[in-house]
Design an enzyme around this catalytic site. Structure first.
Site, short mmCIF file in Angstrom:
data_model
loop_
_atom_site.label_atom_id
_atom_site.label_comp_id
_atom_site.label_asym_id
_atom_site.label_seq_id
_atom_site.Cartn_x
_atom_site.Cartn_y
_atom_site.Cartn_z
N GLU A 7 0.81 -1.22 0.00
CA GLU A 7 0.00 0.00 0.00
C GLU A 7 0.84 1.27 0.00
OE1 GLU A 7 -3.61 1.60 2.75
OE2 GLU A 7 -3.69 -0.49 2.15
N ASP A 103 -2.85 -3.25 3.20
CA ASP A 103 -3.19 -3.30 4.62
C ASP A 103 -4.33 -4.29 4.83
OD1 ASP A 103 -1.29 -1.50 5.26
OD2 ASP A 103 -2.64 0.08 5.96
N TYR A 305 -1.17 -3.85 14.16
CA TYR A 305 -2.06 -3.12 13.25
C TYR A 305 -3.02 -2.22 14.04
CZ TYR A 305 -5.26 -2.30 9.35
OH TYR A 305 -6.03 -1.72 8.37
#
Length: 672
Positions: A7, A103, A305
């Site tokens: 990303e 992601d 995350y």
């Protein structure tokens, strides 16, 4: 050749290093049978109205509603985007296989799917799904690649969200701008931003319309301890004085002493919203600032995350926790080891495995935010503060409960009953992790009966003199939203909820996603719908008038928007049909357009400019208007109850009368 697409460039470089793609090229890296390329977030977007038909290029009421027969995507109008996409397209068309390394979430899936849809590769696509960027997590992810088809529902939910936002946002924004915007300001309407604005406006109206009312509280001091009448507040002074006269000069008798031991469990691990709430409360960070900081910590491999809405860990994470603890033990800041003494009591034995921490059924895509065990080096101040919150919370959940003794003493004078409650910490347990933290560990402010306070050793039946007081107080309005309290309100669709368990249950119907709420708040600032006074969020005339104009509850109801969010989550879990969601929204948009079209009132919304916002913040303006804090304090400005001439003013530790120089004695202490 296997093409991996990440990303952003920094993530691509980490992945390339692990899999051996070390040769740099323009727009990608290559080696060991891999080519690793990247996007810059969204390279593609849904087509704009004019891409479907030239008629929709002009903002016109007659063109509404704009509902394409079939939605399409386009590259963003940016030369850098077009150059990078050309590289991606060339690599993908020649690829033997593709690994989607976006992601691991709904937005990440959408970003990469659109790029692949535009590039039209013909080879098989696999999905890398990881919760942290450590080397081991990346290696493990590549050993366990999934087929992209397993994430089709995640993509459908993201696509439905994007189309829904397009349908409502573009149609309603053009509708309200043309109808009410004076041709001077775009009146942005959004599926999430408008009900969020409505929360702020409605709260502000409650404050503005609030009329403080006096009440009287009867208390008495016995053995240097203040007891409060259990009857509560008296609504008239006469009633309070009557009760005061009843007890004055009569002995105080202790009627009951109740002692019980209690436990306080550690706070839950952080999800993104609770982390943003704490950072705003403790450090004054905006939601967007906190998101940027935690994203940076994630990309440095220091935390997991961040865009998560669960406070649980999956059961398989338990085995990794001792290594994470070892990593925290080694952390050094300015020559000190802030976590070593906290980790030491947990070493040498298995970590406890609580269902409040480890529950795979409460984890979908990602688990709660925790440290990875990688040792941070020379973090800037903001990153250090956020990392410290996450580290301490992780350590605290493995500590025992805080044990306390609570004593409730009841007393009586004639027929008037009194009560006082004290709390003594017997074993701090998890609170020891926060012993030196002035900000404490609580998400919410403590209630008065939860404050630590040791009482004298009272005995049932004892009696003696006491000193009664009758205090006049005033009812107070609700508080302005801060970013912290607004995030909580968005999370629970506007419902005021303190209980952690109930709050977690309401997350299903919250408005917005954890990853987008910060951007929504920033949009309200950019649109000049709200401004900030200290920490308080205050609606501008534009924001207030816009909400007043909107009669369609669907556009501004947090509860209804929360239902939409629930449907989007259900699409992701195959409990609701994406096509049905879009069709319902098309019908709702059509009804909104038709209803606003019939408004013949010729109303207009005030335009708030940058200059207007600057004026609001100028020193002269501040002197002319009470601050947000003063406006929310009903005592300030009231006629002095002692001299009847002056007005009540507020100092640092007490209220006082403006006539104090002329001898007025009014003064009332308060807690900061």
């Amino acid at each position: 050749m296997i093409v991996c697409i990440a990303e952003k460039p920094s993530v691509a470089k980490d992945i390339a290093r692990i899999i051996g793609a070390t040769a740099s090229h323009d727009g990608y890296m290559e080696g060991n049978g891999y080519q690793v390329t990247w996007t810059f977030g969204h390279l593609c977007e849904l087509k704009m109205p004019e891409d479907y038909t030239p008629v929709w290029r002009t903002w016109s009421l007659t063109a509404l509603p704009m509902i394409p027969q079939r939605f399409g995507i386009r590259l963003k109008e940016d030369q850098g985007v077009k150059k990078q996409f050309a590289t991606i397209e060339r690599l993908m068309k020649a690829a033997d296989g593709i690994v989607n390394c976006g992601d691991a979430g709904q937005e990440g899936e959408l970003i990469q799917r659109w790029v692949m849809q535009k590039a039209q590769p013909t080879c098989q696509v696999k999905r890398l799904w990881i919760s942290s960027m450590t080397d081991e997590a990346i290696r493990e992810g590549f050993r366990n690649l999934k087929d992209q088809s397993e994430y089709q529902l995640l993509y459908m939910a993201g696509l439905s969200r994007a189309i829904g936002d397009w349908l409502l946002g573009i149609n309603a924004t053009r509708l309200y701008t043309i109808k009410y915007g004076q041709n001077r300001q775009v009146l942005s309407i959004g599926r999430v931003q408008t009900p969020t604005l409505a929360l702020i406006v409605n709260r502000q109206k409650e404050i503005d319309n609030f009329k403080p009312e006096p009440y009287w509280v009867l208390a008495t001091v016995y053995r240097d301890t203040t007891f409060t009448a259990t009857k509560g507040r008296f609504t008239s002074k006469e009633e309070g004085e009557q009760a005061f006269a009843t007890i004055e000069g009569k002995p105080f008798t202790v009627t009951d002493v109740q002692k019980k031991n209690g436990r306080e469990t550690p706070p839950s691990l952080y999800d993104l919203t609770s982390l943003q709430v704490d950072c705003n409360r403790k450090f004054g960070f905006s939601a967007e600032t906190t998101l940027n900081v935690i994203q940076s910590l994630y990309e440095q491999k220091l935390t997991t995350y961040p865009r998560v809405d669960t406070t649980f860990l999956s059961d398989d994470v338990y085995a990794k926790c001792p290594n994470i603890m070892n990593g925290l033990y080694r952390v050094a800041v300015a020559g000190q080891a802030p976590y070593a003494e906290l980790v030491r009591p947990l070493s040498g034995k298995p970590l406890p495995k609580s269902k409040k921490v480890f529950d795979s059924t409460k984890v979908t895509d990602h688990h709660a935010i925790i440290p990875t065990g990688v040792t941070p080096q020379n973090l800037p101040d903001m990153q250090r503060k956020v990392y410290d919150l996450i580290a301490r919370r992780f350590i605290a959940v493995f500590y025992p409960d805080c044990k306390y003794a609570q004593t409730t003493v009841l007393g009586k004078v004639e027929d008037v009953e009194f009560k006082v409650t004290g709390r003594t910490i017997l074993d701090p347990g998890w609170r020891a992790v926060y012993a030196k933290d002035a900000n404490a560990a609580d998400d919410e402010e403590k209630k008065p009966d939860e404050e630590e306070r040791t009482l004298p050793n009272f005995q049932k039946g004892e009696s003696g003199d006491h000193k009664p007081t009758l205090s006049e107080k005033w009812t107070t309005p609700p508080k302005y939203y801060t970013e912290a309290t607004l995030l909580r309100a968005m999370e629970t669709a506007g419902k005021l909820v303190d209980d952690e368990t109930l709050r977690a249950a309401l997350k299903e119907n919250g408005i917005g996603r954890p990853s987008t709420r910060a951007a929504i708040i920033e949009t309200l600032f950019k649109r000049h719908y709200i401004r900030k006074e200290r920490k308080n969020l205050v609606a501008t005339p534009t924001g207030i008038e816009l909400i007043d104009l909107i009669h369609e509850e669907l556009l501004k109801s947090a509860e209804l928007t929360g239902i939409w969010e629930k449907k989007l989550r259900d699409i992701e879990h195959q409990k609701y049909d994406a096509h049905q969601f879009i069709e319902e929204l098309k019908q709702q948009v059509t009804e909104i357009v038709n209803e606003v079209m019939t408004d013949a009132s010729n109303r207009r919304v005030t335009v708030t400019t940058d200059e207007d916002l600057k004026k609001k913040k100028s020193p002269a303006k501040k002197k002319a208007q009470p601050s947000a804090t003063a406006a929310a304090d009903p005592l300030v400005g009231q006629v002095c109850p002692v001299c009847g001439k002056g007005r009540i003013i507020r100092g640092k530790t007490a209220y006082g009368c403006s006539e104090w120089k002329n001898g007025c004695s009014y003064r009332e202490m308060f807690k900061k």
